[in-house]
Design a protein around this motif. Structure first.
Motif, mmCIF file in Angstrom:
data_model
loop_
_atom_site.group_PDB
_atom_site.id
_atom_site.type_symbol
_atom_site.label_atom_id
_atom_site.label_comp_id
_atom_site.label_asym_id
_atom_site.label_seq_id
_atom_site.Cartn_x
_atom_site.Cartn_y
_atom_site.Cartn_z
ATOM 1 N N ASN A 1 0.812 -1.216 0.000
ATOM 2 C CA ASN A 1 0.000 0.000 0.000
ATOM 3 C C ASN A 1 0.851 1.275 0.000
ATOM 4 O O ASN A 1 0.458 2.306 0.562
ATOM 5 N N THR B 1 -2.872 1.848 -7.018
ATOM 6 C CA THR B 1 -1.765 1.957 -6.067
ATOM 7 C C THR B 1 -0.796 0.797 -6.216
ATOM 8 O O THR B 1 0.403 0.953 -6.035
ATOM 9 N N GLU B 2 -1.314 -0.385 -6.572
ATOM 10 C CA GLU B 2 -0.507 -1.595 -6.553
ATOM 11 C C GLU B 2 0.443 -1.738 -7.742
ATOM 12 O O GLU B 2 1.498 -2.337 -7.630
#
Lengths: 110, 116
Positions: free
Chosen positions: A28, A71-72
């Protein structure tokens, strides 16, 4: 946690071909980046991202594109491979205080 | 803009000997400093970091480094090395405050070879 994963581990391309190097992280982290490592040169920053939808150029961005839709994931695209892009590519994610590196992709352009 | 100079490209030592890997940096702003280790065919692993406070920083595997602001140095030391310490070591710097403190500038690396 898998940390930072990169695929493929090895790739051989012909001059002019295109490809995408994949990078994913499960921590994250907002910050992700791509570096290339060449013998005797250390690591040089190609592109980086401080969050989804935000990317910027590093020291050696020419010939590479990036996008950050989640985000990943932070894929690195080579639009038209050149022999000068033969290198080991590392993806990293982290914070101001610590960054975590993936295992690398060894790319050869013939 | 910052820059990092690792003064030795290769350092051969014998097992159980002490070692110092030298790193100098230049920057017009305050900095964060890092040492990473890369074992053959692997990614980079953080050894230690200096962010603020005590200038002597201890890391993993018995390594330590000392931040010297007046000499703009961040040398890495280990009092007794093992064969397993054979690896390439990279010094890196980032801006200590403001918007660019994610971006790392690396030195060219020092290959430490520990011989029996």
């Amino acid at each position: 946690n898998a940390g930072v994963t990169q695929t493929p581990k090895f790739q051989v391309l012909k001059t002019g071909q295109s490809m995408t190097l994949q990078c994913a992280q499960d921590m994250n982290h907002e910050y992700m980046s791509w570096y290339r490592q060449d013998p005797g040169m250390g690591l040089r920053l190609i592109h980086y991202s401080v969050g989804a939808g935000i990317t910027d150029q590093g020291e050696v961005p020419n010939g590479y594109n990036v996008s950050r839709s989640t985000t990943e994931d932070f894929p690195l695209r080579l639009l038209s491979a050149a022999p000068s892009q033969t290198s080991v590519y590392f993806c990293a994610s982290g914070t101001t205080y610590e960054q975590y590196f993936g295992p690398g992709t060894r790319l050869t352009v013939t | 803009a910052q820059s990092v100079t690792q003064l030795d490209s290769q350092v051969p030592v014998f097992e159980e000997a002490p070692v110092e890997l030298r790193c100098n940096y230049s920057s017009s702003v305050s900095v964060y400093l890092f040492w990473y280790v890369q074992y053959p065919n692997q990614g980079l692993q953080l050894l230690l970091k200096y962010l603020s406070g005590s200038t002597l920083v201890k890391g993993i595997n018995g390594f330590e480094a000392e931040f010297n602001k007046s000499q703009t140095s961040f040398h890495l030391r280990k009092p007794s090395v093992h064969i397993s310490d054979t690896a390439e070591y990279f010094c890196a710097v980032s801006e200590g405050s403001g918007g660019s403190n994610y971006k790392l500038t690396f030195g060219k690396g020092t290959l430490l070879t520990v011989n029996p």
